[in-house]
Design a protein around this motif. Structure first.
Motif, mmCIF file in Angstrom:
data_model
loop_
_atom_site.group_PDB
_atom_site.id
_atom_site.type_symbol
_atom_site.label_atom_id
_atom_site.label_comp_id
_atom_site.label_asym_id
_atom_site.label_seq_id
_atom_site.Cartn_x
_atom_site.Cartn_y
_atom_site.Cartn_z
ATOM 1 N N THR A 36 0.860 -1.174 0.000
ATOM 2 C CA THR A 36 0.000 0.000 0.000
ATOM 3 C C THR A 36 0.899 1.227 0.000
ATOM 4 O O THR A 36 1.606 1.473 0.979
ATOM 5 C CB THR A 36 -0.926 0.023 1.236
ATOM 6 O OG1 THR A 36 -1.776 -1.126 1.194
ATOM 7 C CG2 THR A 36 -1.789 1.273 1.236
ATOM 8 N N ARG A 37 0.923 1.949 -1.120
ATOM 9 C CA ARG A 37 1.801 3.117 -1.309
ATOM 10 C C ARG A 37 3.229 2.816 -0.866
ATOM 11 O O ARG A 37 3.856 3.582 -0.130
ATOM 12 C CB ARG A 37 1.240 4.338 -0.588
ATOM 13 C CG ARG A 37 -0.137 4.738 -1.102
ATOM 14 C CD ARG A 37 -0.534 6.137 -0.737
ATOM 15 N NE ARG A 37 -1.888 6.422 -1.182
ATOM 16 C CZ ARG A 37 -2.254 6.752 -2.416
ATOM 17 N NH1 ARG A 37 -1.332 6.843 -3.353
ATOM 18 N NH2 ARG A 37 -3.516 6.995 -2.726
ATOM 19 N N GLY A 38 3.725 1.699 -1.337
ATOM 20 C CA GLY A 38 5.112 1.329 -1.108
ATOM 21 C C GLY A 38 5.402 0.631 0.191
ATOM 22 O O GLY A 38 6.538 0.183 0.404
ATOM 23 N N GLN A 39 4.415 0.488 1.058
ATOM 24 C CA GLN A 39 4.607 -0.176 2.336
ATOM 25 C C GLN A 39 4.093 -1.615 2.255
ATOM 26 O O GLN A 39 2.945 -1.845 1.885
ATOM 27 C CB GLN A 39 3.871 0.573 3.445
ATOM 28 C CG GLN A 39 4.375 1.987 3.661
ATOM 29 C CD GLN A 39 5.832 2.034 4.083
ATOM 30 O OE1 GLN A 39 6.241 1.315 4.997
ATOM 31 N NE2 GLN A 39 6.612 2.871 3.431
ATOM 32 N N GLU A 40 4.943 -2.557 2.595
ATOM 33 C CA GLU A 40 4.546 -3.965 2.513
ATOM 34 C C GLU A 40 3.471 -4.285 3.537
ATOM 35 O O GLU A 40 3.584 -3.955 4.713
ATOM 36 C CB GLU A 40 5.760 -4.862 2.740
ATOM 37 C CG GLU A 40 5.432 -6.341 2.609
ATOM 38 C CD GLU A 40 6.602 -7.233 2.936
ATOM 39 O OE1 GLU A 40 6.369 -8.324 3.488
ATOM 40 O OE2 GLU A 40 7.758 -6.825 2.652
ATOM 41 N N MET A 41 2.426 -4.972 3.060
ATOM 42 C CA MET A 41 1.307 -5.336 3.922
ATOM 43 C C MET A 41 1.174 -6.844 4.099
ATOM 44 O O MET A 41 0.630 -7.311 5.093
ATOM 45 C CB MET A 41 0.002 -4.778 3.346
ATOM 46 C CG MET A 41 0.020 -3.264 3.089
ATOM 47 S SD MET A 41 0.387 -2.291 4.559
ATOM 48 C CE MET A 41 -1.107 -2.565 5.504
ATOM 49 N N ALA A 42 1.631 -7.616 3.105
ATOM 50 C CA ALA A 42 1.501 -9.071 3.200
ATOM 51 C C ALA A 42 2.449 -9.728 2.214
ATOM 52 O O ALA A 42 2.829 -9.135 1.202
ATOM 53 C CB ALA A 42 0.063 -9.505 2.908
ATOM 54 N N ARG A 43 2.824 -10.950 2.525
ATOM 55 C CA ARG A 43 3.626 -11.760 1.596
ATOM 56 C C ARG A 43 3.146 -13.208 1.661
ATOM 57 O O ARG A 43 2.893 -13.737 2.742
ATOM 58 C CB ARG A 43 5.122 -11.656 1.894
ATOM 59 C CG ARG A 43 5.535 -12.061 3.289
ATOM 60 C CD ARG A 43 7.048 -12.048 3.454
ATOM 61 N NE ARG A 43 7.615 -10.705 3.438
ATOM 62 C CZ ARG A 43 8.920 -10.453 3.536
ATOM 63 N NH1 ARG A 43 9.791 -11.464 3.625
ATOM 64 N NH2 ARG A 43 9.368 -9.211 3.543
ATOM 65 N N VAL A 44 2.990 -13.831 0.492
ATOM 66 C CA VAL A 44 2.482 -15.196 0.427
ATOM 67 C C VAL A 44 3.212 -15.975 -0.653
ATOM 68 O O VAL A 44 3.819 -15.408 -1.564
ATOM 69 C CB VAL A 44 0.961 -15.222 0.124
ATOM 70 C CG1 VAL A 44 0.176 -14.528 1.220
ATOM 71 C CG2 VAL A 44 0.665 -14.581 -1.233
ATOM 72 N N GLU A 45 3.116 -17.290 -0.570
ATOM 73 C CA GLU A 45 3.664 -18.174 -1.589
ATOM 74 C C GLU A 45 2.676 -18.313 -2.730
ATOM 75 O O GLU A 45 1.460 -18.285 -2.518
ATOM 76 C CB GLU A 45 3.943 -19.547 -0.985
ATOM 77 C CG GLU A 45 4.572 -20.537 -1.947
ATOM 78 C CD GLU A 45 4.817 -21.884 -1.310
ATOM 79 O OE1 GLU A 45 5.948 -22.402 -1.418
ATOM 80 O OE2 GLU A 45 3.873 -22.432 -0.693
ATOM 81 N N VAL A 46 3.187 -18.448 -3.965
ATOM 82 C CA VAL A 46 2.319 -18.632 -5.127
ATOM 83 C C VAL A 46 2.892 -19.711 -6.035
ATOM 84 O O VAL A 46 4.072 -20.066 -5.945
ATOM 85 C CB VAL A 46 2.139 -17.325 -5.934
ATOM 86 C CG1 VAL A 46 1.435 -16.272 -5.108
ATOM 87 C CG2 VAL A 46 3.488 -16.806 -6.441
ATOM 88 N N GLY A 47 2.041 -20.216 -6.921
ATOM 89 C CA GLY A 47 2.462 -21.139 -7.960
ATOM 90 C C GLY A 47 2.124 -20.564 -9.326
ATOM 91 O O GLY A 47 1.402 -19.559 -9.434
ATOM 92 N N PHE A 48 2.617 -21.214 -10.375
ATOM 93 C CA PHE A 48 2.461 -20.679 -11.730
ATOM 94 C C PHE A 48 1.948 -21.742 -12.703
ATOM 95 O O PHE A 48 1.508 -22.809 -12.310
ATOM 96 C CB PHE A 48 3.805 -20.117 -12.208
ATOM 97 C CG PHE A 48 4.335 -19.007 -11.358
ATOM 98 C CD1 PHE A 48 3.758 -17.744 -11.392
ATOM 99 C CD2 PHE A 48 5.398 -19.220 -10.485
ATOM 100 C CE1 PHE A 48 4.225 -16.709 -10.604
ATOM 101 C CE2 PHE A 48 5.887 -18.191 -9.690
ATOM 102 C CZ PHE A 48 5.293 -16.934 -9.748
#
Length: 323
Positions: free
Chosen positions: A175-187
């Protein structure tokens, strides 16, 4: 997954100019921070190339864009700025050399803002501003380059931004350059960058959220959505440029895609470039150890609890960059 939900596809088109990746300007193990918060403020756009006739001796010379001083040559009376800028999913750099300058106000390492004074044209001098991006751009190339980039994206200022790293199988929400969450993803099931419809690859590029759905899905693969769907406006302008160059689409279609993408609207999904790219959950729990992170027909797959938790925080219009 749009009008062709069973083919969750995507494409990446690299910049044609010989420009260096700007992310390398900030050595760090965190690729997300290197991309989003480089040491030099990225350009928000470039000013037109000044005409020598309009910059007589003694007149003030101003920076074409935000950048950093990388060289000052007293003998040649020149000053060189390096500019970082975002182009599709890449953070690139280009250098601008100004000469001959007298009364220079800056030293190597100084940062400058767009339009900031750099010095004055030397007495009896004739202003020359040249651009270097892996090669020296001709005057025509330089003018075209600057005109096409009068306005540039500023991802760190976006109200909501999703960054997705292919190499790290990870996504971060800002949010406006501030990290709010991080998660794992697949492709997608196939490795590499998407080229055509049906290749089961996930794109690289800058996109926007254009559609969301939560709840019940229909069709033979409905359960694979995990109850959530967030669609992106793939293909984008760079995908369309590649498609035009390879004869996959016409100039008219390319232009329609570019206009819709710039307005953060859905782009055409019936071409050979494919469509139906987005985020969704999965039919059940999954791990990278078991799947290799290769699950979909080209979409970005999230763990269903993660997309359920983040769904309301990702509005239509949000910027998404897959790099």
């Amino acid at each position: 997954m749009s009008s062709s939900p069973l083919r969750c596809l995507a494409v990446m088109w690299a910049l044609g100019l010989l420009l260096s990746p700007g992310a390398q300007a900030t050595p760090t193990a965190d690729v997300f921070e290197a991309w989003l918060h480089p040491s030099t403020p990225p350009a928000d756009g470039f000013e037109p190339l000044p005409a020598p006739s309009r910059a007589p001796a003694g007149s003030e010379v101003r920076a074409l864009a935000h950048g950093r001083v990388v060289a000052v040559d007293a003998q040649a009376q020149s000053l060189t700025l390096e500019h970082l800028f975002y182009e599709n999913h890449e953070l690139l750099r280009i250098r601008a050399e100004y000469a001959p300058l007298a009364e220079r106000k800056l030293s190597p390492g100084d940062t400058v803002k767009r339009g900031q004074g750099l010095g004055r044209v030397a007495p009896k001098g004739r202003l020359s501003v040249t651009l270097h991006g892996g090669k020296l751009l001709s005057d025509t190339e330089a003018r075209s380059f600057l005109q096409a980039r009068a306005r540039l994206p500023q991802p760190a200022q976006e109200p909501v931004l999703l960054l997705v790293s292919h190499n790290d199988y990870a996504m971060r929400l800002y949010t406006r350059g501030q990290e709010m969450a991080r998660v794992e993803v697949g492709f997608g099931q196939a490795e590499g960058r998407k080229q055509v419809r049906g290749d089961n690859r996930t794109p690289m590029g800058m996109y926007h959220v254009v559609q969301k759905h939560r709840g019940t899905f229909t069709g033979p693969y409905a359960e694979y959505y995990g109850g959530h769907w967030i669609r992106l406006n793939y293909p984008n302008t760079w995908d369309a440029d590649r498609g035009l160059a390879e004869g996959l689409i016409t100039r008219e279609v390319r232009n329609r895609i570019a206009r819709a993408w710039a307005e953060r609207k859905p782009t055409e999904g019936s071409t050979r470039l494919g469509s139906g790219i987005g985020f969704h959950g999965w039919v059940g729990p999954w791990t990278r150890e078991e799947t290799g992170g290769r699950l979909s027909w080209g979409c970005v797959v999230m763990h269903t609890p993660d997309i359920a938790a983040l769904y309301e925080k990702i509005p239509v219009g949000a910027m998404v960059v897959l790099f």
